[in-house]
Design a protein around this motif. Structure first.
Motif, PDB file in Angstrom:
ATOM      1  N   GLY A   1      46.130  18.381 -29.448  1.00 25.51           N
ATOM      2  CA  GLY A   1      45.831  17.172 -29.864  1.00 25.51           C
ATOM      3  C   GLY A   1      46.631  16.668 -30.586  1.00 25.51           C
ATOM      4  O   GLY A   1      47.477  17.365 -30.849  1.00 25.51           O
ATOM      5  N   SER A   2      46.253  16.157 -31.463  1.00 25.02           N
ATOM      6  CA  SER A   2      46.995  15.243 -32.492  1.00 25.02           C
ATOM      7  C   SER A   2      46.047  14.073 -33.031  1.00 25.02           C
ATOM      8  O   SER A   2      45.305  13.824 -33.466  1.00 25.02           O
ATOM      9  N   LEU A   3      47.141  13.737 -34.721  1.00 24.55           N
ATOM     10  CA  LEU A   3      45.975  12.900 -35.529  1.00 24.55           C
ATOM     11  C   LEU A   3      47.258  11.670 -35.061  1.00 24.55           C
ATOM     12  O   LEU A   3      48.048  11.500 -34.995  1.00 24.55           O
ATOM     13  N   GLU A   4      46.354  10.460 -35.259  1.00 23.85           N
ATOM     14  CA  GLU A   4      46.739   9.353 -35.516  1.00 23.85           C
ATOM     15  C   GLU A   4      46.699   8.309 -36.217  1.00 23.85           C
ATOM     16  O   GLU A   4      45.534   8.323 -36.466  1.00 23.85           O
ATOM     17  N   VAL A   5      47.758   8.185 -36.698  1.00 26.97           N
ATOM     18  CA  VAL A   5      47.849   7.387 -37.847  1.00 26.97           C
ATOM     19  C   VAL A   5      47.885   5.996 -37.885  1.00 26.97           C
ATOM     20  O   VAL A   5      49.008   5.555 -37.206  1.00 26.97           O
ATOM     21  N   ARG A   6      46.381   5.559 -37.834  1.00 23.56           N
ATOM     22  CA  ARG A   6      46.024   4.167 -37.229  1.00 23.56           C
ATOM     23  C   ARG A   6      46.601   2.820 -39.219  1.00 23.56           C
ATOM     24  O   ARG A   6      46.287   2.785 -39.779  1.00 23.56           O
ATOM     25  N   ILE A   7      48.342   2.250 -38.859  1.00 28.42           N
ATOM     26  CA  ILE A   7      48.606   1.534 -39.905  1.00 28.42           C
ATOM     27  C   ILE A   7      47.844   0.058 -40.080  1.00 28.42           C
ATOM     28  O   ILE A   7      47.891  -0.461 -39.252  1.00 28.42           O
ATOM     29  N   MET A   8      46.933  -0.294 -40.574  1.00 27.63           N
ATOM     30  CA  MET A   8      46.591  -1.837 -40.619  1.00 27.63           C
ATOM     31  C   MET A   8      46.931  -2.241 -41.827  1.00 27.63           C
ATOM     32  O   MET A   8      46.895  -1.900 -42.633  1.00 27.63           O
ATOM     33  N   PHE A   9      47.131  -3.753 -41.579  1.00 29.55           N
ATOM     34  CA  PHE A   9      47.493  -4.985 -42.039  1.00 29.55           C
ATOM     35  C   PHE A   9      47.197  -5.897 -42.303  1.00 29.55           C
ATOM     36  O   PHE A   9      47.319  -6.779 -41.188  1.00 29.55           O
ATOM     37  N   ILE A  10      46.021  -6.200 -43.176  1.00 30.72           N
ATOM     38  CA  ILE A  10      45.305  -7.434 -43.318  1.00 30.72           C
ATOM     39  C   ILE A  10      45.369  -9.297 -43.828  1.00 30.72           C
ATOM     40  O   ILE A  10      45.943  -8.136 -45.152  1.00 30.72           O
ATOM     41  N   GLY A  11      44.701  -9.447 -43.666  1.00 28.70           N
ATOM     42  CA  GLY A  11      44.615 -10.571 -44.632  1.00 28.70           C
ATOM     43  C   GLY A  11      43.006 -10.664 -44.962  1.00 28.70           C
ATOM     44  O   GLY A  11      42.696 -11.273 -43.949  1.00 28.70           O
ATOM     45  N   PRO A  12      42.523  -9.885 -45.907  1.00 34.61           N
ATOM     46  CA  PRO A  12      41.392  -9.876 -46.382  1.00 34.61           C
ATOM     47  C   PRO A  12      40.834 -11.103 -47.355  1.00 34.61           C
ATOM     48  O   PRO A  12      40.311 -11.243 -47.546  1.00 34.61           O
TER      49      PRO A  12
END
Lengths: 403, 403
Positions: free
Chosen positions: B174-185
């Protein structure tokens, strides 16, 4: 023009619905638009408007805050329990999981209905049935659940009525944009069937200033390098996935002094549409006749309600040839050289017909000048008059639903 | 296999980094991947990690809640003030305007980094530099601001360390998924340059159960009617606009018993990729030699880091021909009939090479059987071993960045 129209309106009320000035024949009351195919119901519990208006129902008669109105609608769906009732709540931020599908996967569809205050002080929605049918078709494409469009229309009417103080007066030409959003709020990064959905609606006020911005004549950027439509894509649906590709190209366009993008398609560089508007091209054709051309509904463009309305109107006028066919930018250039290109018109969801006066064609870095503003009685102006006469209640017409 | 690898690892530690068992030569320490072109800095204030870790910095050693870990990163940007510091905060819902660009217009980009716990009890990130460079390139395409990738790497390391208790043990795979999100709020429905942006990162735990699901051999649905990539589209960027078109088609696929979609392109029906994975095709070519084929980076597929890593590995092995070229589904069918199609492999962002065992080709409603599981020493298994030996620390290699 509108003040004139207002005077006329008060002086003599036309007997029959009409689209234009006296020279223009009326349009039949029953729209000739083809009916959309029936959408199979899912058998799930549908949200109901009646009894669902709990929450803080606070009609606002104060000043508008930014461009948004005071209230919004919200209804939640889950696969287990179907639809919750539709609530009206004060306009407020959404609380979304950082891992929501709408953010991670673009599970979003939307539609926009225009609400106007008529010269007769009655509030109208422009063809809401068409918009809600399109929203249902779009939702199915993004794995979002079906809903009862008649219930939603009741809810939308109540929202508009409760925020009626925000609707700009008719003489300003302004309106409210009822923006219906339908999203997947579920925290899930796998591509599986939705277990949750949220349908909400809020309204944006288009005052005379923002209307002026929307109606500014267009100088557009056309570059075949970029594309947002393809056979088999989502191009014909109203979803954010079609807007995301426009950012980069619009930035380039703005840098070159253009205020919109004319999207092209394929090797032939067929003209498709603008960022948020369909395109109409008015020419003198090979048989020396006037012809109005708009790209066909082949899956590459959004089937615009204003586009459809204009087609129905001009076909009823029966004054010139109307064609739904593909036309390439090269044909446009040839027509322009031969002085047979009369007007290019952008028709947006707010029921406007906007003249295009210049195309910056990036492939050859040349400017194509369009004499849209140089005619004595331009078609775009006549279309605007006809649309606005319905929107602002100068005529009674089924397209303008009084609420 | 992993228990065996663990035993071997404890018995004798290899002198030099290696990818596979003894027969496989090592790969040079300096990756041969072409450097991405330098990204011009914007001159704006960059976010800094140092001093920025205010907020409630609460390392969690308790039980995991759902699949998400306890903490997340968040940094805000505005055109006026540049980047605020990066904060670590407890995993929590985002507060977004109903009219945010991320929802209305799909202004979203993301990237995913895999974090693993090695057999040596050290935490590794798999090629984070490549992921962060790709994120910067993608951000520019969606009119989102530039950022300092080295600062972001420091922040990501701290996030992983603070939630280290969530990383599954090495033997579970198993592993961790580091999810980097970059959005326009920003609440804005016009297409203009961003005035606000939010970069955040959270982590999803892939336990042995979800890993098993990710690694299940694939039965895929291929239908040229649908498309999510075309010349000039956003297909090569990691953005939600590329995922939205997969819902409808995946629902059809699931209904037919398929667990993924093989996307095709154009009239020739070239093979592109799977829903969230690149494709490799292992064949015996015309010269009776083994050949590994993957579609080229022509803008139609995401330039996967696992794809790149596998290309670098097998080119270093130098045992068979490796080609980046287009291959159509018709070629696949011919190869299969001639028994020259050995394996089809899906390589996803979590560093897995997954065998494809069947393609349901909708045009002819035929099934193409792939003997990916029928070889004594299949390539997909060898690739998995090589990748996992880096991910789980059986070798020291610069691709596995120890933190």
């Amino acid at each position: 023009m509108h003040r004139k129209a207002q005077d006329e309106g008060s002086k003599q009320r036309p007997e029959k619905p009409m689209f234009d000035d006296e020279q223009t024949p009326v349009v039949p009351i029953v729209p000739t638009a083809p009916k959309s195919p029936p959408i199979p119901t899912t058998g799930i519990k549908q949200f109901r408007c009646s009894g669902g208006f709990a929450g803080s129902f606070a009609p606002n008669f104060g000043k508008p805050c930014c461009d948004f109105t005071s209230n919004m609608l919200e209804a939640k769906w889950s696969r287990e329990f179907g639809w919750d009732p539709m609530y009206m709540v004060p306009f407020q931020n959404l609380s979304l999981s950082p891992g929501s599908r709408v953010i991670l996967q673009g599970q979003q569809v939307y539609d926009v209905i225009q609400a106007t205050m008529g010269f007769d002080n009655r509030i109208r929605l422009f063809r809401p049935d068409q918009h809600l049918q399109r929203l249902r078709r779009t939702a199915a494409k993004l794995s979002l659940p079906d809903f009862d469009e008649h219930e939603l229309l009741i809810c939308v009417k109540r929202l508009v009525l409760s925020d009626a103080s925000f609707i700009p007066p008719a003489y300003t030409n302004g309106s409210l944009e009822v923006r219906i959003m339908f999203i997947g709020p579920e925290p899930n990064n796998k591509i599986t069937m939705s277990r949750e959905a949220t349908l909400y609606a809020f309204m944006i006020r288009h005052s005379s200033q923002s209307v002026a911005e929307y109606k500014r004549s267009k100088i557009v950027y056309a570059d075949p390098k970029y594309s947002r439509a393809w056979i088999g894509s989502l191009a014909q649906y109203k979803t954010s996935a079609n807007i995301a590709p426009t950012f980069y190209v619009t930035d380039i366009a703005n840098g070159l002094g253009c205020n919109d993008v004319l999207w092209l398609y394929g090797k032939e560089e067929h003209v498709l549409d603008f960022n948020e508007a369909n395109v109409f091209i008015f020419i003198i054709n090979d048989r020396n006749k006037k012809e109005l051309i708009t790209p066909p509904l082949n899956g590459l463009i959004v089937p615009g309600i204003t586009r459809q309305s204009i087609l129905e109107m001009v076909r009823y006028w029966n004054e010139f040839t109307v064609s739904e066919r593909s036309i390439s930018i090269h044909e446009l250039r040839t027509l322009q050289r031969q002085r047979r290109l009369l007007e290019i018109i952008a028709t947006n969801v707010m029921g406007n017909a906007i003249p295009v006066i210049r195309i910056h064609y990036e492939s050859t870095r040349t400017d194509i000048h369009i004499p849209s503003l140089e005619h004595r009685e331009p078609l775009w102006e006549r279309l605007n008059r006809a649309l606005h006469s319905i929107e602002f209640g100068l005529v009674d017409h089924p397209w303008g639903l009084i609420i």
